[in-house]
Enzyme design. Structure first.
Site, short mmCIF file in Angstrom:
data_model
loop_
_atom_site.label_atom_id
_atom_site.label_comp_id
_atom_site.label_asym_id
_atom_site.label_seq_id
_atom_site.Cartn_x
_atom_site.Cartn_y
_atom_site.Cartn_z
N CYS A 49 60.77 22.67 66.77
CA CYS A 49 60.96 21.25 66.47
C CYS A 49 61.31 20.46 67.73
CB CYS A 49 62.05 21.07 65.42
SG CYS A 49 63.67 21.71 65.90
N ARG B 40 60.34 21.60 71.11
CA ARG B 40 59.54 21.89 72.31
C ARG B 40 58.20 22.51 71.95
NH1 ARG B 40 62.59 23.91 75.83
NH2 ARG B 40 64.51 23.75 74.63
N HIS C 172 63.43 29.57 83.04
CA HIS C 172 63.41 28.61 81.93
C HIS C 172 63.27 29.33 80.59
CE1 HIS C 172 62.66 24.83 79.84
NE2 HIS C 172 61.63 25.42 79.25
N GLU D 242 72.26 27.42 69.83
CA GLU D 242 71.72 27.58 68.48
C GLU D 242 70.99 28.91 68.36
OE1 GLU D 242 68.51 25.19 67.09
OE2 GLU D 242 67.83 24.68 69.10
N GLN E 61 62.45 32.12 66.93
CA GLN E 61 61.23 31.36 67.20
C GLN E 61 60.49 31.93 68.42
OE1 GLN E 61 63.32 27.65 67.45
NE2 GLN E 61 62.75 27.03 65.38
N GLY F 122 61.30 22.41 51.52
CA GLY F 122 61.02 23.48 52.47
C GLY F 122 61.91 24.68 52.18
N GLY G 37 61.79 27.69 53.89
CA GLY G 37 61.76 28.65 54.98
C GLY G 37 63.15 28.93 55.52
N GLU G 38 63.20 29.43 56.76
CA GLU G 38 64.48 29.81 57.36
C GLU G 38 65.42 28.61 57.48
OE1 GLU G 38 66.17 31.73 61.57
OE2 GLU G 38 64.02 31.48 61.23
#
Length: 458
Positions: A51, A53, A100, A115, A121, A190, A192-193
């Site tokens: 959400c 990047r 990075h 987080e 992800q 939604g 999902g996770e």
């Protein structure tokens, strides 16, 4: 010489209305991975899209050509002119790109520092690349090391402590806007996770949750059973919006789930009761135009970021500790990179010496017609011994510098002085598999879906 190159866009460089257009759902990401590695300039590729990047990590042979191709693909997929998109992108090369990725995986570059969702992800992005067979030895080592480093940061520091996550901040935003949430009716779109994490936060605050799933209704039923809520099918959403106090949406839909016209009709039947909508999806689930409807209060992921900036100053000290841990893991990765150049260069150097011995012996073969087989073998042995003795010292010294940051310069100088450029393939093309006894313990959470093999052109 091939190198690691990354091109990305994030919450630090672009607003949500631009990020959502560049976002790559799994289906689109798979196609882009295949397209990237079908070119001569890209040898390996992984696409990370969250959400906050969208980043393309690649092993490339020609950076300028690869950057141009990636920019063209992102511009085409998002329907944005390349010149408009370029000002929001950041290019990263070599160890800068590796650092990075390590920071992203550890949650240090996230909107909410520390987080936990980002770890999963990154893992899923890597697994998709494994499925599409767009990784080889280099990307496999890079992403596995990054995932291991992220896990270590979470284990050995408190950078992820507390209740901060995108869903938790979304619920806090609702509480700041409406006050006490006890007894409020919340529709979670939604399953999902992110929907599950949102449900957990809402349950802790005594709300009544209604779960809506536009694809997997059984998943919504499972959440309802676990968190004492109610599951409904997607076609019943308008009726639920008439009764809701808050709507939290977090699907992976490429299109709006809630449109302006349908919500305007819903608001007419609510007798003036206000409705708070919090959209934490990218691309956004809720049409931004609904904010123009009287009684509707719309918040998106960028509104959450502003709340986060006021709340997370206390994690700075732990983030500094995490950076120190990442430096250690990055040094180990850098040393591995050094060995990729050292080993084949040493081999090429000795091959050059052997070829010179063979060439000289062949050129002088007619002079030694009277030599017997035993004397000829002795001559060949002496010539080979001289070459090996001559190359022994540079070989030992180069191996000793396998973990030296100047290794690359030494290797390049050696290649140039002995004319090895044409003989030495890129380190990324022939990175050796790690010996089992030297291989770090694998992260149990990472399960490769396909064994790495030499990738053929698609």
């Amino acid at each position: 010489m091939n190198e690691l190159f990354a091109l990305g866009i994030s919450h630090k460089t672009a607003p949500v209305e631009l990020r959502e257009r560049v976002a790559l759902p799994e289906g689109r990401a798979a196609g882009i991975l295949r397209e990237l590695v079908s070119t001569d300039h890209v040898h390996e590729a992984v696409a990370l899209s969250t959400c906050n990047r969208t980043e393309l990590y690649r092993v490339v042979g020609a950076v300028v050509e690869a950057e141009t191709a990636a920019l063209g693909i992102l511009a085409r997929e998002s329907d944005i002119r390349p010149t408009e998109l370029l000002s929001h992108l950041y290019p990263l090369r070599g160890m800068e790109a590796a650092r990075h990725l390590f920071r992203v995986t550890a949650g240090l570059d996230a909107m909410i520092v520390g987080e936990a969702e980002i770890q999963g992800q990154v893992k899923r992005a890597y697994e998709l690349a494994l499925v599409e067979n767009t990784t080889s030895a280099f990307m496999n080592r890079l992403f596995r090391d990054a995932l291991a480093a992220g896990k270590r940061v979470r284990t050995e520091t408190n950078v992820g402590s507390g209740s901060f996550s995108v869903p938790s901040v979304a619920v806090q935003l609702a509480q700041e806007t409406l006050g006490d949430l006890t007894g409020r009716r919340v529709v979670v779109i939604g399953a999902g996770e992110t929907g599950e994490l949102t449900a957990r936060e809402l349950t802790d605050r005594g709300v009544h949750s209604v779960f809506v799933a536009n694809r997997h209704y059984d998943r919504a039923i499972g959440l309802a059973q676990r968190f004492g809520g109610q599951a409904i099918r997607f076609d019943m959403l308008p009726a639920e919006l008439e009764k809701a106090d808050i709507v939290l949406s977090s699907t992976a839909s490429p299109h709006h789930i809630v449109g302006r016209d349908e919500l305007a009709a819903v608001m007419e039947s609510r007798a003036g009761r206000p409705l708070l909508l919090i959209d934490i999806a990218v691309p956004r689930d809720i049409d931004p135009a609904v904010a123009e409807i009287e009684g509707v209060f719309l918040k998106d992921i960028d509104d959450l970021q502003r709340l986060v900036e006021r709340r997370l100053s206390g994690r700075e000290a732990e983030a500094r500790r995490a950076e120190a841990l990442l430096d250690h893991d990055l040094d180990r990765f850098r040393r591995w990179l050094g060995t990729l150049d050292v080993v084949p260069t040493i081999a090429a150097l000795h091959e050059r010496g052997e070829s010179i011995v063979e060439q000289i012996l062949a050129e002088n073969d007619t002079r030694w017609k009277s030599l017997g087989d035993a004397d000829r073998e002795r001559l060949e042995l002496v010539a080979a011994t001289i070459v090996n003795r001559l190359l022994h010292e540079p070989t030992v010294r180069l191996k000793a510098r396998g973990d030296d940051r100047r290794t690359y310069a030494y290797v390049q100088a050696l290649r140039e002085l002995f004319g090895l450029e044409a003989e030495s393939r890129s380190a990324f093309e022939r990175a050796p598999a790690e010996p089992a006894e030297q291989r770090p313990e694998p992260d149990a959470s990472v399960t490769p879906l396909r064994r790495t093999r030499k990738r053929g052109r698609r």
